[in-house]
Design a protein around this motif. Structure first.
Motif, mmCIF file in Angstrom:
data_model
loop_
_atom_site.group_PDB
_atom_site.id
_atom_site.type_symbol
_atom_site.label_atom_id
_atom_site.label_comp_id
_atom_site.label_asym_id
_atom_site.label_seq_id
_atom_site.Cartn_x
_atom_site.Cartn_y
_atom_site.Cartn_z
ATOM 1 N N VAL A 38 18.917 -3.855 9.915
ATOM 2 C CA VAL A 38 18.078 -4.904 9.323
ATOM 3 C C VAL A 38 18.292 -5.054 7.826
ATOM 4 N N ARG A 39 19.038 -4.141 7.230
ATOM 5 C CA ARG A 39 19.217 -4.190 5.773
ATOM 6 C C ARG A 39 19.872 -5.513 5.379
ATOM 7 N N GLY A 40 19.290 -6.132 4.359
ATOM 8 C CA GLY A 40 19.791 -7.420 3.902
ATOM 9 C C GLY A 40 19.110 -8.606 4.560
ATOM 10 N N ARG A 41 18.394 -8.360 5.656
ATOM 11 C CA ARG A 41 17.682 -9.443 6.349
ATOM 12 C C ARG A 41 16.164 -9.260 6.287
ATOM 13 N N PHE A 42 15.714 -8.014 6.290
ATOM 14 C CA PHE A 42 14.281 -7.705 6.286
ATOM 15 C C PHE A 42 13.885 -7.141 4.926
ATOM 16 N N THR A 43 12.643 -7.418 4.520
ATOM 17 C CA THR A 43 12.114 -6.888 3.264
ATOM 18 C C THR A 43 10.700 -6.379 3.495
ATOM 19 N N ILE A 44 10.474 -5.123 3.117
ATOM 20 C CA ILE A 44 9.141 -4.551 3.211
ATOM 21 C C ILE A 44 8.499 -4.608 1.830
ATOM 22 N N SER A 45 7.210 -4.929 1.809
ATOM 23 C CA SER A 45 6.475 -4.986 0.554
ATOM 24 C C SER A 45 5.011 -4.649 0.831
ATOM 25 N N GLN A 46 4.251 -4.420 -0.225
ATOM 26 C CA GLN A 46 2.847 -4.099 -0.016
ATOM 27 C C GLN A 46 1.989 -4.680 -1.126
ATOM 28 N N ASP A 47 0.754 -4.934 -0.784
ATOM 29 C CA ASP A 47 -0.249 -5.398 -1.735
ATOM 30 C C ASP A 47 -1.357 -4.355 -1.718
ATOM 31 N N ASN A 48 -1.352 -3.467 -2.709
ATOM 32 C CA ASN A 48 -2.318 -2.369 -2.706
ATOM 33 C C ASN A 48 -3.755 -2.850 -2.827
ATOM 34 N N ALA A 49 -3.951 -3.963 -3.505
ATOM 35 C CA ALA A 49 -5.311 -4.490 -3.663
ATOM 36 C C ALA A 49 -5.892 -4.938 -2.326
ATOM 37 N N LYS A 50 -5.010 -5.273 -1.390
ATOM 38 C CA LYS A 50 -5.459 -5.742 -0.079
ATOM 39 C C LYS A 50 -5.215 -4.708 1.008
ATOM 40 N N ASN A 51 -4.735 -3.518 0.641
ATOM 41 C CA ASN A 51 -4.394 -2.487 1.644
ATOM 42 C C ASN A 51 -3.519 -3.077 2.744
ATOM 43 N N THR A 52 -2.544 -3.846 2.341
ATOM 44 C CA THR A 52 -1.720 -4.578 3.300
ATOM 45 C C THR A 52 -0.244 -4.339 3.026
ATOM 46 N N VAL A 53 0.508 -4.145 4.084
ATOM 47 C CA VAL A 53 1.954 -4.040 3.993
ATOM 48 C C VAL A 53 2.562 -5.189 4.802
ATOM 49 N N TYR A 54 3.665 -5.714 4.313
ATOM 50 C CA TYR A 54 4.313 -6.864 4.936
ATOM 51 C C TYR A 54 5.735 -6.513 5.350
ATOM 52 N N LEU A 55 6.224 -7.256 6.313
ATOM 53 C CA LEU A 55 7.635 -7.188 6.676
ATOM 54 C C LEU A 55 8.136 -8.624 6.799
ATOM 55 N N GLN A 56 8.903 -9.044 5.817
ATOM 56 C CA GLN A 56 9.524 -10.365 5.853
ATOM 57 C C GLN A 56 10.835 -10.242 6.614
#
Length: 125
Positions: A64-82
């Motif tokens: 998935v490298r180069g296609r997927f991106t993981i990120s997080q918003d600590n203020a919302k206790n949320t992690v994302y996977l684009q």
């Protein structure tokens, strides 16, 4: 009680995009490393992406490298996977995970010990 709730799954065509979200509750989010795993029918669960929180480092499976991106918003206790440029082989149930997976600069995928219920991603050709 720790809980992870995923959302954002769905059905797309090859080349499409989705963004998965995972809201964490009942755990000390700021001390937790966060990750995404997936499991396709008849296959074992595999790691997809993770964030080593203390070091601010991200990790990706080669597939998935180069296609997927993981990120997080600590203020919302949320992690994302684009997820971009999705392929049929990305079809799976995707699970959010948390744990103290980072130790002395290394990420240990087997130390993720809390998982959500999953969200289905289906990619058609």
């Amino acid at each position: 009680q720790a809980q992870l709730v995923e959302s954002g799954g769905g059905s797309v065509q090859t080349g499409g995009s989705l963004r998965l979200s995972c809201v964490a509750s009942g755990l000390k989010y700021s001390n937790s490393d966060m990750g995404w795993f997936r499991q396709a029918p008849g296959k074992e669960r595999e790691e997809v992406a993770a964030i080593y929180t203390d070091m601010g480092k991200t990790y990706y499976a080669d597939s998935v490298r180069g296609r997927f991106t993981i990120s997080q918003d600590n203020a919302k206790n949320t992690v994302y996977l684009q997820m971009n440029n999705l392929q049929p082989e990305d079809t799976a149930m995707y699970y959010c995970a948390s744990g103290r997976a980072g130790i002395r600069g290394r990420l240990y995928w087997d130390r993720f010990d809390i998982f959500g219920q999953g969200t289905q991603v289906t990619v058609s050709s």
